[in-house]
Scaffold this motif. Sequence first.
Motif, PDB file in Angstrom:
ATOM      1  N   VAL A 117       0.836  -1.203   0.000  1.00 38.51           N
ATOM      2  CA  VAL A 117       0.000   0.000   0.000  1.00 38.51           C
ATOM      3  C   VAL A 117       0.874   1.258   0.000  1.00 38.51           C
ATOM      4  O   VAL A 117       0.599   2.225  -0.718  1.00 38.51           O
ATOM      5  N   PHE A 118       1.944   1.242   0.784  1.00 36.10           N
ATOM      6  CA  PHE A 118       2.847   2.393   0.848  1.00 36.10           C
ATOM      7  C   PHE A 118       3.494   2.642  -0.515  1.00 36.10           C
ATOM      8  O   PHE A 118       3.589   3.791  -0.974  1.00 36.10           O
ATOM      9  N   ASP A 119       3.940   1.561  -1.181  1.00 35.24           N
ATOM     10  CA  ASP A 119       4.595   1.714  -2.484  1.00 35.24           C
ATOM     11  C   ASP A 119       3.645   2.268  -3.538  1.00 35.24           C
ATOM     12  O   ASP A 119       4.026   3.129  -4.343  1.00 35.24           O
ATOM     13  N   THR A 120       2.407   1.788  -3.541  1.00 36.66           N
ATOM     14  CA  THR A 120       1.473   2.173  -4.602  1.00 36.66           C
ATOM     15  C   THR A 120       0.693   3.448  -4.299  1.00 36.66           C
ATOM     16  O   THR A 120       0.366   4.208  -5.211  1.00 36.66           O
ATOM     17  N   LYS A 121       0.383   3.680  -3.022  1.00 37.37           N
ATOM     18  CA  LYS A 121      -0.456   4.829  -2.671  1.00 37.37           C
ATOM     19  C   LYS A 121       0.345   6.052  -2.211  1.00 37.37           C
ATOM     20  O   LYS A 121      -0.129   7.178  -2.363  1.00 37.37           O
ATOM     21  N   VAL A 122       1.521   5.822  -1.649  1.00 41.15           N
ATOM     22  CA  VAL A 122       2.336   6.941  -1.162  1.00 41.15           C
ATOM     23  C   VAL A 122       3.410   7.308  -2.172  1.00 41.15           C
ATOM     24  O   VAL A 122       3.549   8.481  -2.560  1.00 41.15           O
ATOM     25  N   TRP A 123       4.182   6.306  -2.606  1.00 37.28           N
ATOM     26  CA  TRP A 123       5.222   6.560  -3.603  1.00 37.28           C
ATOM     27  C   TRP A 123       4.681   6.545  -5.018  1.00 37.28           C
ATOM     28  O   TRP A 123       5.406   6.883  -5.965  1.00 37.28           O
ATOM     29  N   PHE A 124       3.432   6.150  -5.191  1.00 36.62           N
ATOM     30  CA  PHE A 124       2.752   6.129  -6.495  1.00 36.62           C
ATOM     31  C   PHE A 124       3.508   5.287  -7.526  1.00 36.62           C
ATOM     32  O   PHE A 124       3.599   5.649  -8.701  1.00 36.62           O
ATOM     33  N   LYS A 125       4.056   4.158  -7.068  1.00 31.92           N
ATOM     34  CA  LYS A 125       4.660   3.232  -8.007  1.00 31.92           C
ATOM     35  C   LYS A 125       3.565   2.574  -8.841  1.00 31.92           C
ATOM     36  O   LYS A 125       2.449   2.367  -8.372  1.00 31.92           O
ATOM     37  N   SER A 126       3.898   2.237 -10.081  1.00 30.64           N
ATOM     38  CA  SER A 126       2.894   1.653 -10.978  1.00 30.64           C
ATOM     39  C   SER A 126       2.595   0.201 -10.646  1.00 30.64           C
ATOM     40  O   SER A 126       1.567  -0.336 -11.068  1.00 30.64           O
ATOM     41  N   ASP A 127       3.497  -0.453  -9.898  1.00 28.48           N
ATOM     42  CA  ASP A 127       3.267  -1.856  -9.564  1.00 28.48           C
ATOM     43  C   ASP A 127       3.961  -2.185  -8.259  1.00 28.48           C
ATOM     44  O   ASP A 127       4.751  -1.395  -7.739  1.00 28.48           O
ATOM     45  N   ASN A 128       3.663  -3.363  -7.742  1.00 26.49           N
ATOM     46  CA  ASN A 128       4.334  -3.882  -6.556  1.00 26.49           C
ATOM     47  C   ASN A 128       4.821  -5.290  -6.887  1.00 26.49           C
ATOM     48  O   ASN A 128       4.019  -6.181  -7.160  1.00 26.49           O
ATOM     49  N   ASN A 129       6.127  -5.457  -6.930  1.00 28.10           N
ATOM     50  CA  ASN A 129       6.715  -6.741  -7.337  1.00 28.10           C
ATOM     51  C   ASN A 129       6.232  -7.169  -8.714  1.00 28.10           C
ATOM     52  O   ASN A 129       5.919  -8.338  -8.946  1.00 28.10           O
ATOM     53  N   ALA A 130       6.155  -6.202  -9.642  1.00 28.87           N
ATOM     54  CA  ALA A 130       5.708  -6.424 -11.023  1.00 28.87           C
ATOM     55  C   ALA A 130       4.221  -6.739 -11.126  1.00 28.87           C
ATOM     56  O   ALA A 130       3.732  -7.082 -12.202  1.00 28.87           O
ATOM     57  N   ILE A 131       3.479  -6.621 -10.027  1.00 29.91           N
ATOM     58  CA  ILE A 131       2.034  -6.850 -10.024  1.00 29.91           C
ATOM     59  C   ILE A 131       1.327  -5.502 -10.016  1.00 29.91           C
ATOM     60  O   ILE A 131       1.696  -4.597  -9.264  1.00 29.91           O
ATOM     61  N   PHE A 132       0.295  -5.376 -10.859  1.00 32.07           N
ATOM     62  CA  PHE A 132      -0.488  -4.141 -10.860  1.00 32.07           C
ATOM     63  C   PHE A 132      -1.972  -4.469 -10.987  1.00 32.07           C
ATOM     64  O   PHE A 132      -2.348  -5.565 -11.433  1.00 32.07           O
TER      65      PHE A 132
END
Length: 387
Positions: A83-98
Amino acid sequence: MKRKISFADLSHVTLFLGILFAVLVINIFKPADVISFSERRKLAQFPEISIPAVLSKESMDGFDNYSVDQIAFRERYRRLKAVFDTKVWFKSDNNAIFVVGDQVFKTEYPTNFNSARRLCDVLNYVYDTLPAGIEARCAFVPDKNYYLGETRHLVMDYKELSAFVYTCLRDGIEEIDLFDKLTLDCFYMTDSHWRQDRIGAVVDAIYESFGSAASFDSGIYTTEVFSPFYGVYYGQSALNVKPDDLLYLESSFTKNAAVSSIEQPGVELCVYAEDQLGGVDSYSLFMQGPQAIIRAENPQEPSGRELVIFRDSYASSLAPLLLPGYSAVTLVDLRYIRPDLLGAFIEFTDQDVLFLYSATLFNNSDSIKSPPQEEFISPFVARSVIG
């Protein structure tokens, strides 16, 4: 002048130390979990303590793995990170999962033409060992990323990879085009596989290609439901996504089929292994999951016509739907058996032969076994493919 320690300071320190102590106590007395269902793997257990293991650092390495795998609230930590990676850092995926809508995807990029060439070379080797006159087809299964449409995520060119595959295969292996037989709704939301209840068009395409008069008839099936089904992407995403319902189609053909596996000789098996439901991978329900060679004989089809499918896991849910058109359907998984050993288990005469592989396996074919090098020298070893 020294600052006096206030009651608030003391309470904060006490609270912090209390939390650390509580976490320590919880981890000490928490029973070790054997399996992570979300990650679909066995978790590290407490290592053996012995003088040789300590001297070789095996005990310390094992304890490091154990402490990471068995930490209390591990799933909550994984979800918090995602959640932190996708919602705070706005990464497009997490461990290549989107995630797009309710669907969970995994990035498959870039296209690995060398890998596809290697698998094609193995399939050509199999084809060259077949008796003359056998009907052989290949069905390239695009993964669900192809049906995503316009997106900011990296998506390889599936049409290009498919065209490359058919260029590499022998001329006698004819194409079954599945691109227009599937839509995004044909796939699970949390898994890479297609849904058995949505692939009637694929069944008809295979029948038609082999000149069979059979066709998919939804009226002969009753639908069984298992819920919730946590697909492979559910755990990898570590996000709070909605699980699937796993639907499977029962008929007199699936109930009466005699199923056997070379890995369990003499054991009578079923088309649907319902004991797998709720396990590490509920998709193993279909045709007993991963098997080197598994065969389903259909006593209701007296024609004697047989189908052999060289396959990955997509064929597991497809095979039961092909039983009405064949006296027997045999699945061969070259990830678990070398192609030069097939003659010991299958006598090829006049069967229909289908090579059915997903784009993901063509792009990652290292798991496919090759025959010994003295029998098979893959052109893949000697050349570099530029795509």
